[in-house]
Design a protein around this motif. Structure first.
Motif, PDB file in Angstrom:
ATOM      1  N   UNK A 188     -97.619 -38.242  25.141  1.00  0.00           N
ATOM      2  CA  UNK A 188     -98.603 -38.409  26.206  1.00  0.00           C
ATOM      3  C   UNK A 188     -99.876 -37.655  25.856  1.00  0.00           C
ATOM      4  N   UNK A 189    -101.020 -38.258  26.192  1.00  0.00           N
ATOM      5  CA  UNK A 189    -102.322 -37.633  25.940  1.00  0.00           C
ATOM      6  C   UNK A 189    -103.038 -37.424  27.265  1.00  0.00           C
ATOM      7  N   UNK A 190    -103.720 -36.271  27.388  1.00  0.00           N
ATOM      8  CA  UNK A 190    -104.421 -35.919  28.616  1.00  0.00           C
ATOM      9  C   UNK A 190    -105.785 -35.349  28.289  1.00  0.00           C
ATOM     10  N   UNK A 191    -106.800 -35.895  28.935  1.00  0.00           N
ATOM     11  CA  UNK A 191    -108.140 -35.328  28.860  1.00  0.00           C
ATOM     12  C   UNK A 191    -108.873 -35.633  30.145  1.00  0.00           C
ATOM     13  N   UNK A 192    -109.327 -34.599  30.829  1.00  0.00           N
ATOM     14  CA  UNK A 192    -109.991 -34.794  32.112  1.00  0.00           C
ATOM     15  C   UNK A 192    -109.079 -35.506  33.085  1.00  0.00           C
ATOM     16  N   UNK A 193    -109.597 -36.546  33.716  1.00  0.00           N
ATOM     17  CA  UNK A 193    -108.775 -37.303  34.649  1.00  0.00           C
ATOM     18  C   UNK A 193    -107.917 -38.361  33.990  1.00  0.00           C
ATOM     19  N   UNK A 194    -108.169 -38.638  32.691  1.00  0.00           N
ATOM     20  CA  UNK A 194    -107.469 -39.715  31.995  1.00  0.00           C
ATOM     21  C   UNK A 194    -106.188 -39.215  31.350  1.00  0.00           C
ATOM     22  N   UNK A 195    -105.113 -39.985  31.495  1.00  0.00           N
ATOM     23  CA  UNK A 195    -103.865 -39.695  30.795  1.00  0.00           C
ATOM     24  C   UNK A 195    -103.196 -41.006  30.416  1.00  0.00           C
ATOM     25  N   UNK A 196    -102.453 -40.971  29.307  1.00  0.00           N
ATOM     26  CA  UNK A 196    -101.732 -42.150  28.839  1.00  0.00           C
ATOM     27  C   UNK A 196    -100.428 -41.682  28.219  1.00  0.00           C
ATOM     28  N   UNK A 197     -99.373 -42.498  28.339  1.00  0.00           N
ATOM     29  CA  UNK A 197     -98.085 -42.108  27.792  1.00  0.00           C
ATOM     30  C   UNK A 197     -97.327 -43.332  27.301  1.00  0.00           C
ATOM     31  N   UNK A 198     -96.452 -43.105  26.316  1.00  0.00           N
ATOM     32  CA  UNK A 198     -95.605 -44.147  25.747  1.00  0.00           C
ATOM     33  C   UNK A 198     -94.204 -43.567  25.550  1.00  0.00           C
ATOM     34  N   UNK A 199     -93.198 -44.262  26.079  1.00  0.00           N
ATOM     35  CA  UNK A 199     -91.805 -43.806  26.012  1.00  0.00           C
ATOM     36  C   UNK A 199     -90.941 -44.849  25.332  1.00  0.00           C
ATOM     37  N   UNK A 200     -90.120 -44.415  24.378  1.00  0.00           N
ATOM     38  CA  UNK A 200     -89.110 -45.280  23.768  1.00  0.00           C
ATOM     39  C   UNK A 200     -87.741 -44.825  24.251  1.00  0.00           C
ATOM     40  N   UNK A 201     -86.886 -45.781  24.615  1.00  0.00           N
ATOM     41  CA  UNK A 201     -85.594 -45.498  25.261  1.00  0.00           C
ATOM     42  C   UNK A 201     -84.473 -46.171  24.483  1.00  0.00           C
ATOM     43  N   UNK A 202     -83.354 -45.474  24.328  1.00  0.00           N
ATOM     44  CA  UNK A 202     -82.151 -46.028  23.710  1.00  0.00           C
ATOM     45  C   UNK A 202     -80.963 -45.645  24.585  1.00  0.00           C
TER      46      UNK A 202
END
Length: 362
Positions: free
Chosen positions: A181-195
């Motif tokens: 996950x990346x965070x800067x200011x109000x913006x955040x994004x995340x990617x999850x892989x599941x098994x």
């Protein structure tokens, strides 16, 4: 799949009693991937809230107010409106003069223990699920700039479910996931892989116990943007997508796949209770299955016009700079019937709760 002591009659019963609720669960996303996604999102929310609370990550640009004269925001002293009367704390120096130690090393580590319980209903068949998950997260502060952050989360856990009815089904479902996950200011994004893996045992009067095993993989990506208002109120809209595939035992033969899109928002605030910080929040999201397929089935197995919801209420308490906990209640279900129903498909309604403990250090 692996079958043991599985007669033809029992196999047919298993298909009717087990396959339908499993396929309908959360409109195509398995209950176990759903549980893992919820765990990961709660951890990410706690990490983001902690970094913002300590002033390590800047708030969203242009803090919003309610009119020209109604905001107490001062461009000359932006730390005041966020509760920082000491800029050393906001810049995350180890020990600011007279201040509370903040994140200073550029790294933040966290250990999490999460437990949950859910009850689902599909076509009159009730399923109770309990889960325990352990998670470890590492956050690097200052990746591309001095006030952004990159977080890695690893989870491992197990879920146990019991499905009642004429044929009882007991399932164990260990799983693991990795998130960035990346965070800067109000913006955040995340990617999850599941098994995940499942082992279900079917039992019924007059039949020998039957065992079926399966496996699954999935990916979930989300993007959020947080808007901060006076009085510590915030709104965080977000959109995302989840993709999942179901397989026979140990990822042998692919059986199904599902693609889901979702969007909504989280609303919350922060307040003091004695010497503790309390953070109540509410999340409301809608989802839609945009594509689904199954082995040997022509056409979708889930109506693409079916839309559902995910709603939750959460209270997080920060007991100390290093220790926090949360309690969440949630509900997942259909928002309306599909315009073109599919034979053999039934919607699922799920309610439950989740609680977690978190300890951090740097």
């Amino acid at each position: 799949m692996k079958f043991r002591a599985f007669s033809g009659v029992a196999a047919a019963a298993f298909t009717l009693i087990v396959a339908q609720p499993a396929a309908a669960q959360s409109a195509g996303i398995s209950r176990y991937q759903e549980i893992n996604n919820n765990v990961v999102q709660n951890i990410l929310q706690n990490v983001r809230d902690q970094l913002r609370r300590q002033g390590v990550v800047s708030p969203s640009p242009g803090r919003l107010g309610f009119g020209a004269g109604g905001s107490d925001f001062d461009n000359r002293d932006p730390f005041a409106v966020r509760g920082f009367d000491d800029p050393f704390r906001a810049l995350a120096y180890a020990k600011a003069p007279g201040g509370v130690p903040a994140v200073a090393s550029g790294w933040l580590y966290g250990g999490n223990v999460i437990g949950g319980a859910d009850r689902s209903m599909t076509a009159g068949i009730m399923t109770d699920t309990s889960s325990v998950t352990g998670a470890f997260d590492v956050t690097k502060i200052g990746v591309f700039t001095g006030d952004d952050a990159l977080t890695f989360i690893g989870t491992g856990g197990d879920s146990w479910s019991h499905q009642g009815g004429l044929f009882a089904v007991d399932t164990s479902a260990p799983s693991t996931s990795v998130t960035v996950s990346y965070l800067r200011g109000g913006l955040s994004a995340d990617l999850t892989s599941f098994v995940g893996w499942t082992r279900s045992t079917l039992s019924a009067p007059g039949f020998a116990p039957a065992v079926i095993e399966g496996s699954s993989i999935g990916f979930t990506g989300n993007v959020q943007y947080r808007f901060d208002f006076p009085f510590s109120v915030f709104i965080e809209p977000g959109i995302g997508m989840t993709y999942s595939e179901g397989y026979t035992e140990n990822f042998g033969t692919k059986l199904s796949d599902t693609t889901e899109v979702h969007g909504g928002a989280r609303f919350g605030t922060e307040m003091k209770w004695m010497t503790y910080t309390v953070q109540p929040s509410v999340s409301v999201f809608a989802y839609q299955i945009t594509d689904s397929s199954a082995l040997g089935v022509v056409g979708p197995i889930i109506p693409t016009s079916a839309i559902g919801y995910r709603g939750s209420g959460k209270i997080a308490v920060v007991w100390s700079p290093s220790f926090s906990s949360y309690l969440e209640v949630h509900a997942i279900g259909p928002a309306g019937g599909p315009s073109k129903p599919i034979v053999g498909y039934s919607t699922t309604q799920t309610t439950g709760l989740q609680a977690g403990l978190r300890y951090t250090w740097n």
